[in-house]
Design a protein around this motif. Structure first.
Motif, short mmCIF file in Angstrom:
data_model
loop_
_atom_site.label_atom_id
_atom_site.label_comp_id
_atom_site.label_asym_id
_atom_site.label_seq_id
_atom_site.Cartn_x
_atom_site.Cartn_y
_atom_site.Cartn_z
N LYS A 1 72.66 -102.12 -23.44
CA LYS A 1 72.23 -102.86 -22.57
C LYS A 1 72.88 -104.29 -22.12
O LYS A 1 73.34 -104.56 -20.98
CB LYS A 1 70.84 -103.51 -22.72
N TYR A 2 73.92 -104.63 -23.21
CA TYR A 2 74.60 -105.73 -22.94
C TYR A 2 75.75 -105.41 -22.06
O TYR A 2 76.10 -106.38 -21.07
CB TYR A 2 75.04 -106.35 -24.35
N LYS A 3 76.34 -104.36 -22.14
CA LYS A 3 77.52 -103.97 -21.17
C LYS A 3 77.07 -103.59 -19.84
O LYS A 3 77.52 -103.79 -19.07
CB LYS A 3 78.10 -102.61 -21.97
N GLU A 4 75.62 -103.15 -19.74
CA GLU A 4 75.06 -102.96 -18.57
C GLU A 4 75.03 -104.21 -17.73
O GLU A 4 75.32 -104.36 -16.46
CB GLU A 4 73.59 -102.32 -18.67
N MET A 5 74.47 -105.37 -18.54
CA MET A 5 74.56 -106.67 -17.90
C MET A 5 75.86 -107.13 -17.63
O MET A 5 75.90 -107.78 -16.26
CB MET A 5 73.70 -107.65 -19.06
N LEU A 6 76.91 -106.86 -18.23
CA LEU A 6 78.35 -107.42 -17.87
C LEU A 6 78.50 -106.77 -16.76
O LEU A 6 79.29 -107.29 -15.81
CB LEU A 6 79.18 -107.21 -19.21
N THR A 7 78.34 -105.57 -16.46
CA THR A 7 78.81 -104.85 -15.22
C THR A 7 78.11 -105.43 -14.13
O THR A 7 78.68 -105.55 -13.07
CB THR A 7 78.41 -103.26 -15.51
N THR A 8 76.79 -105.84 -14.43
CA THR A 8 75.92 -106.45 -13.19
C THR A 8 76.61 -107.80 -12.85
O THR A 8 76.78 -108.24 -11.77
CB THR A 8 74.57 -106.64 -13.57
N VAL A 9 76.90 -108.65 -13.88
CA VAL A 9 77.42 -110.11 -13.41
C VAL A 9 78.83 -110.36 -13.37
O VAL A 9 79.28 -111.09 -12.60
CB VAL A 9 77.19 -110.92 -14.60
N ARG A 10 79.68 -109.13 -13.27
CA ARG A 10 80.98 -109.24 -13.14
C ARG A 10 81.58 -109.78 -11.64
O ARG A 10 82.29 -110.55 -11.65
CB ARG A 10 81.70 -107.84 -13.33
N GLU A 11 80.61 -109.33 -10.73
CA GLU A 11 81.00 -109.65 -9.49
C GLU A 11 80.70 -111.13 -9.01
O GLU A 11 81.37 -111.68 -7.98
CB GLU A 11 80.33 -108.75 -8.33
N LYS A 12 80.04 -111.87 -9.89
CA LYS A 12 79.57 -113.14 -9.70
C LYS A 12 80.70 -114.03 -10.28
O LYS A 12 80.63 -115.37 -10.02
CB LYS A 12 78.44 -113.40 -10.50
#
Length: 473
Positions: free
Chosen positions: A421-432
């Motif tokens: 789940k932590y890596k999923e979150m990183l993927t989500t916020v990467r573009e920000k």
């Protein structure tokens, strides 16, 4: 049978096998299940051949009073390893409560309990109201146990909840695992003396309440504040705030705080200083006018009025975060989280706007609930967490990435679901994140193949993470 086990070490296999056969026969004669009831005899032998070395670390006088350690070994001899783990945890929690009770309860509760819930705690008996996870987290907050000890105990607590006799399960526990957990609990709690720095704080708090500390005394004591760790300085300031704002505190005690606080204030971090403004907001919102006035005095004596928030909406957000985390960390979190997640979503508004004074606490809370407790996803609350993460600012996204350095989150990253789940979150916020150096570090974390709870020990990534420390201050 117990005498045979202790006195005839060379007969462990025969003694334990004979004991098991008699119980299996007894159960079978009464038409009860008698298959896969006991752990393998060889696993039990592992415990009894090595336990003397582990128990030697406990003082004899304390050992004689450790009833649950006796039950731990008795259950181990019987092959009931799930019950053994339960007894070990009971002994650990009992000993931890005893150490906290020997310390300063108000200081502990000020650092262990947040929000409106704090009012419910004042006596030794109130320690029983704390969940085990809150107890060990509070002990870490006042440095009664170390960060490493906290991570180990959090893992054992997790196993106790999901692999012991505390709940129905089919998890197998080995003799070596039990021995390892026994050694950890003894090393980190049962035989652990109160650290010197913590003992000095205990003595100081006692003096503040019972003696007169002159300006000259305060100046001399203030010289020792340079020796405090950041956590100790923060914790001590919270204790002084708690003493000063209590309505039943006498004037000589408040004067002692006035004399000491200016020497401590420079060692307190910004997040803790901001928390005093939040507490001022609590008093305002709850109509606690006397405590509100004392909080104002406390901040004014160190030119800290700037930490009182202009918009008291921060109080509602703080309450919502605390209630969400309490639900997440408690029992039946799958049912209890969703209403508090909705409440927090309402409090931060649309578009989302989080006051800077609570920014870090907000981000870390969202990360903690999103990556789960390692046992499963709270599906009803999940879309709310995803929405809040999608609304992170660039700074919040960076803080979320760096949250793996926070002990409570790092501890959860021992578990595979939390890592996923932590890596999923990183993927989500990467573009920000627009800073190339930050993006590079984020990608390194995403591609890291080892356990994320140990990523700081990777030389290159660990050094890069250290360069971002200022984002979590």
């Amino acid at each position: 049978m117990a005498n045979e086990i202790v006195q005839t070490k060379t007969n462990y296999p025969q003694t334990l096998t004979r004991f098991e056969e008699s119980i299996i026969s007894f159960l079978g004669e009464r038409n009860l299940p008698n298959k896969k009831i006991f752990s393998d005899v060889n696993e039990r032998i592992t415990i009894f051949q090595n336990v003397d070395h582990v128990l030697s670390k406990v003082e004899p006088e304390l050992c004689q009073k450790s009833v649950y350690l006796s039950k731990f070994l008795a259950a181990g001899a019987a092959g009931l390893f799930d019950a053994s783990l339960n007894y070990l945890w009971d002994e650990t929690i009992m000993q931890l409560r005893a150490r906290i009770a020997q310390f300063d309860l108000e200081y502990f509760y000020d650092n262990a309990v947040g929000g409106d819930k704090r009012r419910q705690f004042s006596t030794v008996e109130d320690l029983m109201k704390l969940q085990d996870s809150e107890l060990i987290k509070g002990a870490r907050n006042i440095e009664l146990i170390s960060d490493v000890g906290y991570q180990h105990l959090a893992y054992i607590n997790y196993m106790r909840n999901w692999a012991s006799a505390a709940h129905p399960n089919q998890t197998e526990i080995s003799g070596l695992q039990l021995l390892s957990w026994l050694e950890t609990c003894i090393k980190e709690v049962i035989s652990l003396p109160i650290p010197g720095g913590v003992a000095r704080i205990k003595k100081l708090l006692g003096n503040i309440r019972t003696t007169t500390i002159s300006q000259e005394d305060a100046k001399e004591t203030g010289l020792t504040f340079a020796e405090l760790t950041q956590e100790q300085a923060n914790s001590l300031s919270l204790a002084l705030f708690g003493i000063y704002t209590k309505t039943d505190t006498d004037e000589p005690t408040r004067q002692n705080v006035r004399n000491l606080l200016p020497y401590l204030w420079g060692y307190v971090d910004e997040e803790t200083k901001s928390s005093f403004g939040i507490k001022y907001g609590y008093f305002t919102a709850n109509g606690e006018n006397n405590s509100k006035q004392f909080a104002k005095e406390f901040l004014e004596m160190v030119d800290g009025s700037v930490y009182i928030p202009d918009n008291l909406r921060i109080v509602d957000i703080e309450k919502a975060i605390t209630n969400l985390l309490n639900a997440h960390r408690g029992y039946n979190n799958f049912y209890n989280e969703e209403p508090w997640a909705k409440h927090l979503r309402t409090m931060v508004g649309n578009p989302v706007k989080v006051p800077s004074g609570i920014n870090k606490k907000y981000v870390l809370a969202i990360v903690e609930v999103y990556i789960t407790n390692g046992c499963g996803v709270c599906w009803d609350a999940e879309p709310i967490y995803v929405d809040l993460i999608n609304n992170f600012t660039s700074l919040q996204a960076t803080m979320a990435m760096l949250s793996l350095k926070i002990p409570s989150i790092k501890s959860n990253l021992q578990f595979s679901l939390c890592q996923k789940k932590y890596k999923e979150m990183l993927t989500t916020v990467r573009e920000k994140i627009t800073n190339s150096t930050t993006v590079s570090l984020l990608d390194d974390i995403l591609n890291y193949g080892g356990p994320l709870s140990k990523i700081e020990y990777d030389g290159r990534i660990g050094a890069a993470l250290k360069n971002f420390d200022q984002f979590l201050k």
